[in-house]
Design an enzyme around this catalytic site. Structure first.
Site, PDB file in Angstrom:
ATOM      1  N   PRO A 115      56.325 -25.338 -18.720  1.00  0.00           N
ATOM      2  CA  PRO A 115      55.414 -26.126 -20.555  1.00  0.00           C
ATOM      3  C   PRO A 115      53.781 -26.613 -20.398  1.00  0.00           C
ATOM      4  CG  PRO A 115      56.325 -27.494 -18.273  1.00  0.00           C
ATOM      5  CD  PRO A 115      56.639 -25.854 -18.093  1.00  0.00           C
ATOM      6  N   CYS A 233      58.370 -21.115  -7.604  1.00  0.00           N
ATOM      7  CA  CYS A 233      58.396 -22.237  -6.540  1.00  0.00           C
ATOM      8  C   CYS A 233      60.165 -21.788  -6.255  1.00  0.00           C
ATOM      9  CB  CYS A 233      59.168 -23.222  -7.471  1.00  0.00           C
ATOM     10  SG  CYS A 233      60.423 -23.188  -8.809  1.00  0.00           S
TER      11      CYS A 233
HETATM   12  N1  SAM Z   1      53.895 -21.448 -15.528  1.00  0.00           N
HETATM   13  C1  SAM Z   1      54.742 -22.879 -16.129  1.00  0.00           C
HETATM   14  C2  SAM Z   1      54.433 -24.355 -15.773  1.00  0.00           C
HETATM   15  O1  SAM Z   1      53.259 -24.336 -14.611  1.00  0.00           O
HETATM   16  O2  SAM Z   1      54.661 -25.489 -16.311  1.00  0.00           O
HETATM   17  C3  SAM Z   1      55.989 -22.938 -15.656  1.00  0.00           C
HETATM   18  C4  SAM Z   1      56.719 -21.449 -15.827  1.00  0.00           C
HETATM   19  S1  SAM Z   1      58.398 -21.458 -15.618  1.00  0.00           S
HETATM   20  C5  SAM Z   1      58.322 -21.421 -14.071  1.00  0.00           C
HETATM   21  C6  SAM Z   1      58.619 -20.088 -15.772  1.00  0.00           C
HETATM   22  C7  SAM Z   1      58.646 -20.211 -17.162  1.00  0.00           C
HETATM   23  O3  SAM Z   1      59.019 -18.422 -17.940  1.00  0.00           O
HETATM   24  C8  SAM Z   1      60.040 -20.503 -18.357  1.00  0.00           C
HETATM   25  O4  SAM Z   1      59.603 -21.211 -19.314  1.00  0.00           O
HETATM   26  C9  SAM Z   1      60.878 -20.021 -19.119  1.00  0.00           C
HETATM   27  O5  SAM Z   1      61.542 -19.996 -20.347  1.00  0.00           O
HETATM   28  C10 SAM Z   1      59.540 -18.783 -19.061  1.00  0.00           C
HETATM   29  N2  SAM Z   1      60.040 -17.288 -19.188  1.00  0.00           N
HETATM   30  C11 SAM Z   1      61.250 -16.379 -18.604  1.00  0.00           C
HETATM   31  N3  SAM Z   1      61.127 -15.785 -18.870  1.00  0.00           N
HETATM   32  C12 SAM Z   1      60.391 -14.768 -19.200  1.00  0.00           C
HETATM   33  C13 SAM Z   1      59.549 -13.371 -20.472  1.00  0.00           C
HETATM   34  N4  SAM Z   1      60.522 -12.516 -20.307  1.00  0.00           N
HETATM   35  N5  SAM Z   1      58.770 -13.353 -21.193  1.00  0.00           N
HETATM   36  C14 SAM Z   1      58.323 -15.130 -21.347  1.00  0.00           C
HETATM   37  N6  SAM Z   1      58.085 -16.146 -20.571  1.00  0.00           N
HETATM   38  C15 SAM Z   1      59.399 -15.678 -19.725  1.00  0.00           C
END
Ligand code: SAM
Length: 303
Positions: A115, A233
């Protein structure tokens, strides 16, 4: 639960695995970041004091606040929260942008951004002067990202709603943060004595495979001499070190992580010297951060 215990014991030994379990079972303090795009550490300290909320700051950042005996709901009530002067964020999650060290005029990709905790922090550290591209695959989460960027005043960020593995290869960046989708093994809440239903061996192996494909894409999109920060994480080496080592084997070198106050962070041993693996504890979620440089010097970055 057995699968997690066995995996952690194999990786860290029984004693440290026990400490990780204890860290995943304790109540974690509420923490937040003062948003320097709209406020200051002093203003937020004043606001918390006026609201009767006790706090201390993390040794490694004046903007990181650790609340004493306060719930998130107490923060939601503050006008400073509604105005985007505060971002509720775990301490561990504040580390990757600090390690990335974004600078004015750099082209930066935040590859899995929603987010937006780290995207808004990157914008704040660079005082909105870095050119940030934030990529997010999930449309609903991308809306939340856009909302947070607007509320936090992060106006230097361009959002791309797509699978980062399909980003056009003509793009190139000075720095990339891959805060990868992961099993979340470092943020599990084990206080109830059992694993959440979705946390399975299959989730871990699927996460590791997705992370590696994202890492390979990041490696290709980075300019020579550019820096990649890889974070998750999770505290499992199949998602962390094993993936990072594959990138290090392909023309990258490790940039050892070092910043003032880092010695106050509880750490787990890592087979990559210079990486930071945070041990789950009362103040910290389990987290992995590793910084790598694409070998061969690039030119100086100009505005
Ligand atoms: N960096 C964010 C923060 O600090 O608020 C948290 C990121 S969360 C660990 C990982 C995110 O990667 C999720 O929102 C997920 O929907 C997205 N995601 C998963 N696969 C992805 C892809 N192939 N390309 C781009 N985003 C992706």
């Amino acid at each position: 639960m057995e699968f997690l215990r066995e995996t952690l014991e194999r990786q860290y030994g029984a004693e440290t695995a026990g400490e990780i379990f204890a860290g995943l079972s304790c109540n974690r303090a509420v923490t937040l970041r003062a948003n320097l795009l709209k406020s200051s550490a002093e203003e937020i300290a004043q606001a918390l004091t006026s609201a009767g909320i006790e706090f201390k700051n993390a040794v490694w950042s004046r903007e990181a606040f650790i609340l004493k005996n306060a719930r998130e709901s107490a923060v939601w009530e503050l006008p400073e929260y509604k105005e985007g002067k505060i971002y509720l964020q775990s301490l561990s999650s504040m580390l990757p942008p600090i390690v990335l060290n974004p600078q004015a005029c750099e082209d930066i990709l935040d590859m899995a951004a929603a987010p937006g905790g780290k995207t808004t922090q990157i914008a704040a550290i660079s005082a909105n002067k870095a050119h940030v591209t934030a990529c997010e695959r999930n449309k609903i989460r991308a809306e939340k990202l856009k909302f947070n960027l607007a509320r936090q005043g992060a106006n230097s960020v361009y959002v791309m709603v797509q699978d980062a593995r399909r980003l056009d290869n003509f793009l190139s960046f000075d720095k990339i943060l891959l805060d990868a989708p992961c099993s979340g093994s470092g943020t599990l809440n084990l206080s109830g004595g059992k694993l959440p239903e979705g946390f399975t061996e299959e989730l871990v192996s699927k996460s590791a495979a997705l992370q590696l494909s994202l890492l390979k894409k990041a490696a290709g999109l980075l300019k020579k001499g550019g820096e990649l920060v890889y974070s998750t994480c999770s505290v499992l080496e199949s998602e962390n070190e094993n993936n990072a080592l594959k990138i290090l084997d392909s023309g990258f070198e490790i940039v050892p992580i070092s910043f003032e106050g880092m010695e106050t962070i509880p750490c787990l041993p890592s087979k990559i010297s210079g990486a930071l693996c945070v041990k789950p504890a009362e103040l910290y979620e389990g987290f992995f951060v590793c910084k790598m440089r694409k070998v061969q010097a690039g030119g100086k970055i100009k505005c």
